[in-house]
Design an enzyme around this catalytic site. Structure first.
Site, mmCIF file in Angstrom:
data_model
loop_
_atom_site.group_PDB
_atom_site.id
_atom_site.type_symbol
_atom_site.label_atom_id
_atom_site.label_comp_id
_atom_site.label_asym_id
_atom_site.label_seq_id
_atom_site.Cartn_x
_atom_site.Cartn_y
_atom_site.Cartn_z
ATOM 1 N N TYR A 554 14.837 -58.771 -82.703
ATOM 2 C CA TYR A 554 13.710 -59.256 -83.488
ATOM 3 C C TYR A 554 13.005 -60.306 -82.920
ATOM 4 O O TYR A 554 12.057 -60.563 -83.405
ATOM 5 C CB TYR A 554 14.500 -59.888 -84.696
ATOM 6 C CG TYR A 554 14.481 -58.735 -85.923
ATOM 7 C CD1 TYR A 554 15.374 -57.744 -85.759
ATOM 8 C CD2 TYR A 554 13.806 -58.776 -87.209
ATOM 9 C CE1 TYR A 554 15.456 -56.792 -86.705
ATOM 10 C CE2 TYR A 554 13.978 -57.951 -88.219
ATOM 11 C CZ TYR A 554 14.844 -56.731 -87.833
ATOM 12 O OH TYR A 554 15.008 -55.701 -88.968
ATOM 13 N N LYS A 605 26.266 -50.595 -79.807
ATOM 14 C CA LYS A 605 26.085 -49.483 -79.182
ATOM 15 C C LYS A 605 26.272 -49.748 -77.536
ATOM 16 O O LYS A 605 25.448 -49.398 -76.661
ATOM 17 C CB LYS A 605 24.340 -49.270 -79.268
ATOM 18 C CG LYS A 605 23.813 -47.810 -78.676
ATOM 19 C CD LYS A 605 24.343 -46.602 -79.578
ATOM 20 C CE LYS A 605 23.720 -45.382 -79.040
ATOM 21 N NZ LYS A 605 24.455 -44.426 -79.646
ATOM 22 N N ASP A 637 25.984 -45.357 -84.283
ATOM 23 C CA ASP A 637 25.510 -43.846 -84.822
ATOM 24 C C ASP A 637 26.665 -43.248 -85.583
ATOM 25 O O ASP A 637 26.507 -42.789 -86.777
ATOM 26 C CB ASP A 637 24.942 -43.067 -83.757
ATOM 27 C CG ASP A 637 25.762 -43.113 -82.575
ATOM 28 O OD1 ASP A 637 26.887 -43.838 -82.514
ATOM 29 O OD2 ASP A 637 25.805 -42.251 -81.584
ATOM 30 N N ASP A 661 20.346 -54.383 -90.238
ATOM 31 C CA ASP A 661 19.272 -54.093 -91.059
ATOM 32 C C ASP A 661 19.425 -52.796 -91.749
ATOM 33 O O ASP A 661 19.449 -52.471 -92.931
ATOM 34 C CB ASP A 661 17.803 -54.404 -90.328
ATOM 35 C CG ASP A 661 16.698 -54.259 -91.309
ATOM 36 O OD1 ASP A 661 16.663 -54.572 -92.726
ATOM 37 O OD2 ASP A 661 15.701 -53.373 -90.999
ATOM 38 N N ASP A 665 21.011 -51.342 -95.445
ATOM 39 C CA ASP A 665 20.290 -50.354 -96.376
ATOM 40 C C ASP A 665 21.072 -49.170 -96.797
ATOM 41 O O ASP A 665 21.072 -48.826 -97.801
ATOM 42 C CB ASP A 665 19.028 -50.013 -95.581
ATOM 43 C CG ASP A 665 17.766 -50.994 -96.158
ATOM 44 O OD1 ASP A 665 18.258 -52.414 -96.386
ATOM 45 O OD2 ASP A 665 16.637 -50.705 -96.267
#
Ligand code: NAD
Ligand code: IPM
Length: 780
Positions: A554, A605, A637, A661, A665
């Protein structure tokens, strides 16, 4: 309890008999309760037999109960009086007696009727002995305390209410309600005066019922104190209830203002006004009429009649009547109305703590008057009454005490400044609701908030030109915590990066240094049907995503747009984390896991990204400091898949900015809706930022469809993580659960059989659930 007034061969109207009794009572010594011989001089009328203690004998079975005398200013027929008496009787704890004016005396001031005959007529009101008196509230109290009417010697408390109208500001001088209570005070009996801020054309009788419910805990406490002798001596407490008691925001011990209504003298035509030429109002009872007749028969009356034998010219005084001819008596007719001034038109001090503002703003008002009528009373004792006020009796919303009030039994509230950033879309809708909930929950725990609303996001772009005005960031930094709604919307989607609402939010997070974003996802049993997962998968899920919030891709540099080796346009960002950035978020995550079920799963990751390899290495290092936490690692993943496959395996999840993020969600849907998920973003030292995880939901904005629970729960996190006010936080969480238990659902979590409500109604229901909670445990 029936009156045992004894009337033999009674041919006379009861009012006259009571009237006679009033004459006799007038000869008795004040405070006398038993016969002193003078009662024997009762009447030459053999047809009337009056018991030795007056028209009474009302208490015997109730002897052990505290005696409460109830009066009012609106008259015995007022629903406010009746409902109050009914509530006290229902308690079964008190011996209640009533003595009230037979007609409306709300602005009679502190007048006592001297030299004229009053009638006291016995009747029954909700099972208790009552007298209706042809005098003022002060007359009623004085007469009742004289011992002429009731067999008891003195009540523990006098309650005057529930009256219509104002008693604050300058109304204390006009108010019959205050006078009734003050008369008791002057006789050495503590008293409460209770008035409902009645609004013509708006208020309804049902408001009285709500007002009684609101005040019952206060009355209980006051009676208890008065009975124990711990109610402050020389104290009358005047309670003014806002026009809509059911949405009362709390109480204020406010400063007395100079406020007065406009005294509006309406000219009345003699022709048009049926009573204008009469001495006796059609509304007056027979008792009053008889009393009036006896007054007319007096010498003074006769003299007055002679003086008015002169020619009377009755004029309509609507406009100037012209100069009356000499020797003509001009008689005009007027009626007085009180007109409330609009708050905004008042020249007065804008102090929110002034009495009339407090009531107009929906607060229950409690100015104290001592017997010398100095504005406030200094109370050193800690009677139950004051604790009850402080602790929030049922339905009190916000605890406010004025700094100027010298009332040492009321502890100063803990005060916090909260910056509100409603933002865009549904943001203002959900923040408005959450603010009220926050204020109410806080008030129940002795917390007072000062809210400051500032622009952020699209709204700020439109109004100030930038998504994060410097004033907004400064206000946020200077506050104790920040509550944010959401930002963004189609309107600004095509703006340049720096002029996007989202940029404002990211700069705010960075500016506040809120690096640790806590996003809990709990599947509530009440909402299990709202989850898109099978019940057996979703049931019991209780996890916490700890998202790094001020670093990673970000904010990483380099970033931007350019061209590659082939001359092709590209956009690029950099995922970068320093050791200190990973270490501090990892420590937060371990600590949170320690307090939860002791399991931490770090998501990255690391099979592909260097930044993740580094992340994993640092997390392993920090793990050494927390041997009691079971650490695992998972690729993002896989984590996304496992969250759907078997979400209960997770306790605490630690991850970077972008994965957090996305995963939060995703986790939100386990719970039924993104409208349920709150978040807390905390820094190392400064104020925290609390926001729902959802966005501005432009598709439903402005339609009262948004689920406010995520923001309400964010307010709970603000209390818990931002201010360390765990009890108040728990109140909010419990209230949300209770509201769901009652079946209220916004559209996003609605299922068959449930009550579909909008954003505002959901907020109101949460407020009600908060109201229904017990006062703080500290109150015995
Ligand atoms: N923290 C933030 O302020 C934040 C977070 C996410 C998105 N956004 C912004 O919000 C805008 C819309 O983004 P989006 O549509 O991707 O995500 P969104 O979260 O706003 O909406 C996604 C869906 O969830 C629904 N929804 C969201 N919150 C809800 C609530 N409280 N009650 C009921 N339904 C709710 C919406 O109606 C929509 O169908 C974008 O501009 C985005 O950048 C802001
Ligand atoms: C609006 C956006 C900048 C924000 C984010 O990506 O952090 C949002 O998605 C969130 O989760 O709060």
């Amino acid at each position: 309890m029936a009156s045992c007034t004894s009337i033999k061969k009674n041919q006379l109207p009861p009012a006259l008999i009571a009237n006679l009794q009033g004459v006799l009572a007038g000869r008795k010594e004040v405070g006398g309760g038993g016969g002193n011989g003078e009662e024997e001089d009762k009447s030459s009328n053999d047809e009337t037999q009056i018991s030795s203690s007056g028209i009474n004998s009302d208490t015997s079975p109730e002897d052990s109960k505290p005696i409460v005398l109830v009066t009012n200013s609106d008259g015995i027929g007022s629903p406010g009086l009746s409902l109050l008496v009914e509530a006290l009787v229902r308690e079964g704890e008190y011996a209640v007696s009533v003595c009230a004016p037979e007609s409306d005396k709300f602005s009679s001031g502190h007048s006592v009727t001297f030299g004229a005959t009053l009638a006291a007529t016995s009747t029954e009101l909700n099972g208790v002995l009552a007298f209706e008196v042809s005098g003022t509230p002060a007359d009623c109290v004085s007469l009742a305390l004289s011992g002429a009417l009731f067999s008891w010697s003195r009540p523990v408390l006098v309650i005057c209410g529930i009256n219509k109208g104002r008693s604050s500001g300058h109304h204390i001088y006009h108010s019959g309600a205050i006078a009734g209570a003050r008369e008791a005070l002057m006789s050495g009996i503590p008293s409460l005066s209770i008035s409902l801020n009645w609004r013509k054309d708006e208020s309804q009788e049902s408001n009285f019922k709500d007002a009684v419910d609101l005040c019952l805990p206060l009355m209980r406490a006051a009676i208890r104190d008065a009975n124990k002798g711990s109610f402050p001596k020389d104290c009358l407490v005047s309670i003014e209830i806002p026009a809509s008691p059911s949405t009362c925001k709390g109480f204020k011990v406010a400063k007395q203002s100079l406020y007065r209504s406009v005294l509006n003298w309406q000219a009345v035509s003699a022709n048009r006004h049926p009573y204008s030429g009469q001495y006796m109002s059609m509304h007056q009872s027979l008792g009053v009429q008889l009393a009036q007749l006896s007054r007319d028969a007096s010498a003074a009356g006769a003299a007055r009649r002679v003086s008015t034998q002169r020619k009377n010219v009755e004029v309509e005084s609507v406009s100037a009547a012209g100069k009356p001819e000499q020797r003509e008596t001009v008689k005009k007719f007027f009626r007085l109305e009180f007109l409330d001034k609009e708050l905004e038109n008042l020249d007065e001090d804008e102090d929110e703590e002034l009495d009339f503002r407090a009531v107009a703003n929906g607060f229950l008002l409690v100015p104290f008057f001592d017997s010398s009528e100095s504005a406030m009373l200094s109370v050193s004792a800690k009677p139950q009454f004051f604790k009850t006020l402080r602790s929030k009796p049922t339905r009190f919303v916000t605890l406010r005490t004025s700094a100027s009030v010298r009332c040492s039994s009321v502890q100063p509230p803990r005060r916090y400044r909260i910056t509100l950033l409603p933002g865009d879309g549904i943001g203002p809708e959900v923040v408005s609701v959450a603010k009220d909930v926050l204020a109410l929950a806080g008030s129940h725990e002795g917390i007072e908030f000062k809210f400051c609303e500032m622009p952020l996001g699209g709204t700020a772009i439109d109004n100030v030109g930038v998504p994060l005005p410097v004033e907004t960031l400064n206000a946020a930094k200077e506050s104790d915590a920040v509550l944010l709604g959401a930002i963004g919307g189609y309107k600004w989607d095509k703006n340049a990066k720096l002029l996007k609402p989202e940029t404002g939010l990211l700069h705010l997070r960075r500016g506040l240094g809120v690096f640790a974003n806590l996003r809990p996802a709990v599947v509530l049993p009440q909402l299990i049907g709202s989850s898109t997962l099978k019940m057996e998968v979703a049931e019991g899920v209780d996890l916490m995503v700890i998202r790094e919030l001020t670093g990673g891709i970000y904010f990483g540099e380099p970033r931007g747009f350019g061209t590659n080796d082939k001359g092709e346009d590209v956009g690029f960002n950099t995922e970068v984390y320093s050791a200190s950035e990973v270490d501090r978020i990892a420590r937060v995550a371990f600590k949170v896991a320690q307090k939860r079920r002791g399991k931490l799963c770090s998501v990255d990751k690391a099979n592909v990204l260097e930044a993740s390899i580094f992340w994993r290495k640092r997390v392993d290092t920090i793990a050494l400091e927390f041997p009691d936490v079971l650490l695992s690692h998972m690729y993002v993943d896989n984590a996304a898949m496992q969250l759907i496959r078997e979400p209960r395996q997770f306790d605490t999840i630690l991850t970077n900015n972008i994965f957090g993020d996305i995963l939060s969600d995703e986790a939100s849907m386990l719970t039924g809706s993104i409208g349920m998920l709150p978040s807390a973003s905390i820094s190392e030292s400064g104020p925290g930022l609390f926001e729902p995880i959802h966005g501005s939901a432009p598709d439903i904005a402005g339609q009262d469809k948004a689920n406010p629970l995520a923001t309400i729960l964010s307010a709970a996190m603000l209390l818990q993580y931002g201010l360390g006010e765990d009890n108040a936080a728990k109140r909010i969480e419990d209230a949300v659960i209770e509201t769901l238990n009652k079946g209220f659902r916004t559209g996003d979590i609605h299922s068959s059989g449930m009550v579909l409500v909008g954003c505002k109604k959901m907020g109101e229901e949460v407020l009600k659930s908060l109201d229904a909670q017990m006062p703080v445990a500290a109150v015995s």
